[in-house]
Motif scaffolding. Structure first.
Motif: not given
Length: 415
Positions: A102-117
């Motif tokens: 869950l932590v990994l999903a939240a981390g990667f998902g949050g980066y994909a939504y808020l960050g700039q992949p």
């Protein structure tokens, strides 16, 4: 390529950390401190029997018997430990693995939504260097104008007015040193939307004035060039604005347009400083004060500055007539004037407002006022030109356009 390396490295590090955590969990749940204690005691006894036998403390027969007895107990203890291990529940790693997922999903998902992949690292120093490169390499005035599509002709222009402008052009061409002619030409070309011709005439105005050219003359030229480049601040315009700021470091027009330049090249931090200076120092009647106030709060968020917009200043006494309309003294004086003098005073105020809007800009209410006054004076063609220019200046700003369109409709210029 860099993006693939980043994600691969991130995945490897994630798996490595997860493995360490699960391994530590298994160790912590593999047994208790008493597990295997009996077996260790019996192994110690066997070692003790060997030492006593070697020193001759016990006889060989007795040593053999003791070894057999302790070995039997050791085997029994080992069997008991094995049975206990088989009966133990497995390590409690499943819930932990679930939480980690869950932590990994939240981390990667949050980066994909808020960050700039997909974007590489861009530290502040690199961003500033890139912005300054844009500043140095941006096109000059001629290149900016050449890149623009042809400008459409303004509609609803009185043919008689066009004929007068043609005569003015011919007269100025014959007498290029006629200062008043160049000033009239610059103003009327701007009213027609011929911005390049307007600023060329304004350049002649400044050349003819020489050392007597004012900052207002220079700012008129800079504004016309800015408009001719479709809102881009060329190096030539920047030089004009910086020259004004050297003499008047608080000039609101120059500060505002230098802020626009820094916005265009990505130096949002500098744009914020220039517009904050406008808000802090510009007079209450400045058109750029309202512009800076409307833009600076979202700009502060981009810069990362906690900025609280100060209260808008009240109109100051003694404001010029073209900003606030005629004063009580002006009205009283107008009552004692002849109709010709009264008309001349009105004309002077109208031309003052027209000149300021053409060079410095203004609020929607001021543009609407100019349209209404020109229509009342019977200059509907000129009012139509001003209306077209105002629509262009306030394009996309519906609330302000509504004010201008209402005035035009009342003047009979719009349905």
């Amino acid at each position: 390529m860099i993006d693939s390396i980043f994600w691969a490295a991130t995945g490897i590090i994630t798996l490595f950390v997860a493995g360490i955590l699960v391994r530590a969990l298994r160790r912590s749940t593999a047994g208790t401190p008493t597990d295997g204690f009996d077996g260790q005691v019996y192994r110690d006894q066997l070692s003790e029997i060997e030492r006593d036998s070697t020193r001759g403390v016990i006889a060989d027969d007795e040593a053999k018997r003791l070894r057999s007895e302790v070995a039997r107990r050791l085997l029994a203890a080992d069997r008991a430990d094995d049975a206990a291990d088989a009966a133990k529940p497995g390590p409690r790693s499943v819930p932990v693995l679930g939480v980690m997922a869950l932590v990994l999903a939240a981390g990667f998902g949050g980066y994909a939504y808020l960050g700039q992949p997909g974007y590489g690292d861009l530290p502040l120093k690199a961003r500033i260097a890139e912005a300054e490169k844009l500043r140095a390499d941006r096109p000059n005035q001629a290149a900016l104008e050449a890149a623009l599509p042809p400008q459409p002709q303004l509609e609803a222009i009185d043919p008689e007015f066009l004929a007068l402008v043609e005569k003015l052009r011919a007269a100025v061409a014959q007498r290029p040193e006629d200062l008043q002619g160049q000033q009239l030409l610059a103003r009327n070309e701007a009213n027609l939307g011929n911005l390049i011709a307007a600023y060329k005439a304004q350049e002649q105005v400044i050349a003819l004035k020489g050392d007597k050219a004012t900052d207002a003359d220079i700012l008129t030229l800079a504004t016309l060039m800015f408009q001719a480049a479709d809102g881009q601040v060329s190096p030539e315009v920047e030089s004009l604005l910086q020259a004004v700021l050297k003499r008047d470091k608080r000039n609101d027009t120059a500060l505002f347009f230098i802020g626009i330049l820094n916005m265009q090249i990505g130096r949002y931090d500098l744009a914020f400083r220039y517009w904050q200076e406008v808000i802090d120092t510009a007079p209450a009647g400045s058109p750029w004060l309202a512009e800076a106030r409307s833009r600076i709060v979202p700009l502060a968020e981009v810069v990362g500055v906690r900025y609280v917009l100060p209260d808008a200043p009240a109109a100051t006494p003694g404001m010029t007539p073209e900003l606030s309309g005629p004063s009580a003294a002006d009205v009283q004086a107008a009552q004692d004037m002849t109709p010709e003098d009264r008309q001349a005073m009105i004309r002077s105020m109208v031309e003052g407002l027209n000149d300021r809007l053409a060079t410095e800009g203004g609020t929607a209410e001021e543009w609407a006022r100019l349209i209404s006054v020109l229509a009342n004076l019977g200059e509907n063609e000129r009012a139509a030109v001003i209306f077209a220019e105002a629509q262009k200046n306030f394009a996309g700003r519906d609330a302000e356009l509504a004010v201008i369109q209402a005035a035009a409709a009342q003047a009979g210029l719009a349905p």
